[in-house]
Design an enzyme around this catalytic site. Structure first.
Site, PDB file in Angstrom:
ATOM      1  N   ASP A  85      -8.758  -3.269   2.937  1.00 28.88           N
ATOM      2  CA  ASP A  85      -7.531  -3.583   2.204  1.00 28.88           C
ATOM      3  C   ASP A  85      -6.730  -4.474   3.144  1.00 28.88           C
ATOM      4  OD1 ASP A  85      -5.263  -3.744   0.715  1.00 28.88           O
ATOM      5  OD2 ASP A  85      -4.792  -1.607   0.729  1.00 28.88           O
ATOM      6  N   CYS A 103      -7.419  -1.684   7.265  1.00 31.28           N
ATOM      7  CA  CYS A 103      -6.257  -2.180   6.525  1.00 31.28           C
ATOM      8  C   CYS A 103      -5.359  -2.975   7.472  1.00 31.28           C
ATOM      9  CB  CYS A 103      -5.472  -1.019   5.906  1.00 31.28           C
ATOM     10  SG  CYS A 103      -4.071  -1.557   4.910  1.00 31.28           S
ATOM     11  N   TRP A 119      -4.872  -8.487   4.188  1.00 29.07           N
ATOM     12  CA  TRP A 119      -4.092  -9.616   3.678  1.00 29.07           C
ATOM     13  C   TRP A 119      -3.890 -10.629   4.794  1.00 29.07           C
ATOM     14  CZ3 TRP A 119      -2.264  -4.618   4.313  1.00 29.07           C
ATOM     15  CH2 TRP A 119      -1.399  -4.424   5.391  1.00 29.07           C
ATOM     16  N   SER A 155       0.858  -1.191   0.000  1.00 32.32           N
ATOM     17  CA  SER A 155       0.000   0.000   0.000  1.00 32.32           C
ATOM     18  C   SER A 155       0.889   1.235   0.000  1.00 32.32           C
ATOM     19  CB  SER A 155      -0.898   0.014   1.244  1.00 32.32           C
ATOM     20  OG  SER A 155      -1.781  -1.077   1.238  1.00 32.32           O
TER      21      SER A 155
END
Length: 733
Positions: free
Chosen positions: A730, A684, A732, A458
């Site tokens: 966002d 995020c 992961w 990012s």
């Protein structure tokens, strides 16, 4: 006067004639046009008239399978090619492997009865199709879309589905499930079970578990027998004695990079961005590293927006390159120029530019740093240097538990597996003396090893404050493997982040070692990862300036355009990276507003809340010295809450405090910002636990504010926020 009037009449008449000629030009001049030449049936069948007609291509090439892949990072494409190769080796059936973006689907109902369509579909983001599969998914789901039969029906179409997803995300494998649902609704017939791969566990194992049953069902439905195919190579690798050195690829990622010519910089032609600043973000002596790197994009033509991602193109660590060169018996001829040709371009394209060299392929082009897959070990066992090594590889290939314990838990790369099977010491620096050479054809290594992909980060800056620079914030991946009776605990290093650490050290002129020496009681010492950071032909170093190849990937992770909307950002650890860019974006807007209207111009702005978390306030508080300056410039509109899990205050029961706990503490402000202020929420970071815990806290807050429960009213409110793009993630794993 009379002469003038006559001229007017003539001009008017001429105008009428010319207008008539223009209006009836097709009829008047039809005879002068060349007659259309009728297209021969064979040419039409070859798709000569329409390159987007996959049916014509199948018929012309006599292919009974077409495989469409929805891929964002290349993984789904790799599995599509694997399926095509297996269909060829098992049944002798040729496949057409297609990027759906390049084809039309109006004639999907015309797939011949003796043919089958495979869909290998990845789920991207928050349950979205990959960019190249958007139109395909719309065509299948939209009931108003008609095929050539005039209906939204596909009666009798035979199909197979394999999905790629990650169970830590809410919409696990949603796209493959939707494709399966839509096809069945239209009367299509699925062969075998729908396959679902979970990247959080092991995509490879899920694929292997699914494919055998699918191929069995495929053979029955398609009336084919196994054994009709055979092992045939995908590529022909030839060594080239003489070739102009300047035309040999030594790690360049595109033809433009090789010739050093200008062009658009994107994923197919990355830009070598100079590093203008690089520093460590964690305190000296911390257990981990986190690097901040600033990349100069001035004059490159590259632009970005806050919330976008930057793709960093890594190389493999030199120790792994040497290890595999030695294991393949290629170390002494590593710089030999080779050409690679596809023996079936429709099935397997050469995945990198050629001609090149052995060492270049292993260093820059294929992912030799990934954990070795179980399926390939059976193929490689045929080339073992001795019976013992052959037995070990066959066992790892056929015994799922043994593979999991030794290879998966031990995080063994291909070179390490070959060393282990041959009885070599994988902890020693690999050399030709201590590494047994295997006689594995290089084409097998190329066809069975995925292409080395960019690592995405990012962007942690705003173009409003830094128009000519992209900032990257990356925690350096280093963790311990799980030991077994065959492999001790070892340090495992991430490829992209450790390369950035190398670059940071080099760009800063540091002399300190990258990794401190481990004591005897810690995991077995291995060589610290070093990378060829100067790049091909020294292209990534100019005097004392280092460069790194990058491209920008667009994102929908964006602030609302209206600053009156409240904003809530939750980003522990490096999850704070995009929010640094978000805050900078608002700071730039505030400066313009204040310049025009004074501080009172911010009076009707919505609140900007940031929730950050780390271990302690002294060791890993990212950008600690910046936030107070941003707060001053935003004149009371910006609030930052921090949760430090390894320092007081703790919960009454002694438990650690995390960002979700702070959100619950601020439940009144959160509920008001979302429900009354029509605010936006951004999350995020870690998808496995943090983002789920945050969503649970939000459900509880919104459920209570609505006078109901988290499970009903809260969940409904959260669903609405996502549908209206007011809750964006966002994350992961």
């Amino acid at each position: 006067m009379a002469v003038s009037s006559s001229s007017d009449v003539v001009i008017l008449a001429l105008g009428v004639v010319l207008a008539a000629v223009y209006l009836f030009r097709d009829q008047l001049f039809a005879a002068t046009k060349p007659k259309a030449v009728p297209v021969a049936a064979s040419k039409a069948a070859a798709g000569g008239g329409n390159p987007r007609d996959f049916i014509a291509k199948m018929k012309e090439a006599k292919k009974r399978i077409v495989i469409f892949y929805g891929s964002q990072t290349g993984t789904a494409e790799e599995y599509a090619i694997r399926l095509a190769k297996e269909a060829k080796s098992k049944f002798g059936l040729a496949s057409l492997v297609c990027d759906p973006e390049e084809y039309d689907f109006d004639n999907l109902d015309q797939v011949p009865e003796d043919c089958c369509v495979f869909f290998v579909m990845a789920t991207y983001g928050e349950g979205e199709p990959t960019d190249n599969a958007v139109e395909l998914c719309q065509k299948l789901s939209d009931e108003s879309c008609e095929f050539s039969n005039g209906e939204h029906k596909l009666p009798g179409l035979k199909y197979v589905v394999f999905g790629l997803g990650n169970k830590t995300y809410e919409h696990y494998n949603l796209i493959s499930r939707n494709v399966d649902r839509d096809l069945q609704k239209m009367g299509a017939i699925r062969i075998g079970e729908r396959g679902e791969g979970d990247d959080d566990k092991s995509m490879e194992e899920d694929y292997l578990e699914w494919k055998d049953g699918m191929w069995e069902a495929f053979a029955k439905t398609m009336n084919v027998e196994e054994g009709q195919g055979g092992d045939s190579p995908d590529f022909a690798v030839t060594e080239v004695d003489e070739h102009p050195p300047e035309k040999v690829y030594l790690g360049e990622l595109s033809a433009r990079a090789l010739t050093r010519s200008r062009g658009i910089h994107d994923a197919k032609n990355p830009y070598a961005a100079p590093i203008v600043a690089a520093r460590e973000l964690f305190e000296l002596g911390a257990e981990r590293n986190c690097v901040h790197v600033e990349l100069n994009i001035e004059g490159s033509g590259i632009t970005y927006q806050h919330g976008d991602h930057v793709g960093v193109w890594p190389s493999n660590a030199e120790v792994e390159v040497d290890r595999l060169l030695c294991a393949l018996g290629l170390y002494d001829k590593k710089d030999t120029v080779i050409n690679i040709e596809s023996l079936d371009p429709a099935l397997a394209k050469v995945p990198f530019p050629v001609p090149t060299t052995y060492i270049t392929v292993l260093r820059h082009y294929i992912d030799i740093s990934a954990v070795a897959g179980r399926q390939i070990l059976g193929v490689l066992s045929k080339f073992a240097p001795n019976p013992e090594a052959e037995t070990i590889l066959k066992t790892l290939n056929t015994n799922k538990e043994e593979y999991s314990t030794v290879v998966h838990n031990g995080c063994l790369k291909l070179g390490e597996v070959l060393q282990l099977a041959a009885g070599n010491d994988i902890h020693a620096r690999p050399t030709t003396e201590n590494t047994t050479a295997w006689s594995i054809p290089f084409d097998i290594i190329v066809s069975s090893t995925p292409r080395l992909q960019p690592r995405y980060y990012s962007i942690s800056s705003s173009p409003k404050l830094y128009p000519n620079a992209i900032h990257v914030t990356a925690v350096v991946l280093k963790y311990e493997s799980i030991p077994s009776d065959k492999i001790k605990t070892r340090w495992i290093y991430g490829v992209g982040s450790n390369m950035l650490l190398n670059l940071k050290v080099a760009a800063s002129g540091e002399n300190a070692p990258l990794i401190s020496n481990e004591a005897e009681d810690l995991p077995a010492k291995v060589s610290a990862p070093q990378y060829s950071i100067e790049g091909p032909r020294g292209a990534y170093k100019q005097d004392t300036i280092y460069k790194v190849p990058i491209h920008v990937r667009r994102s929908t992770f964006r602030l609302p355009t209206n600053p009156k909307s409240p904003v809530i950002m939750i980003g522990p650890g490096t999850g704070v990276a995009p929010f640094r860019g978000f805050v900078q974006e608002r700071v730039a807007m505030a400066r313009r507003t204040i310049e025009k209207n004074g501080p009172e111009g911010l009076a009707d702005w919505g609140s900007i809340r940031l929730y950050f978390g780390s271990r302690t306030s002294s060791t890993d508080f990212l950008y600690k010295d910046e936030w107070s300056d941003y707060a001053k410039e935003l004149h009371g509109k910006f609030t930052m809450r921090c949760a430090f899990s390894r320092e007081p205050p703790y919960k009454p029961d002694g438990g650690k405090i995390y960002v979700q706990d702070l959100i619950w503490e601020d439940q009144e402000q959160i509920a008001d910002a979302i429900l009354n202020g029509k605010g936006y929420v951004y999350v995020c970071g870690d998808a496995k636990s943090m983002s789920k815990a945050v969503e649970e806290a939000l459900c509880k807050i919104l459920g209570e504010a609505k006078g109901g429960s988290a499970e009903v009213e809260g969940a409904a409110e959260l669903k609405l926020l996502k549908e209206r793009s007011r809750l964006l993630l966002d994350v992961w794993s």
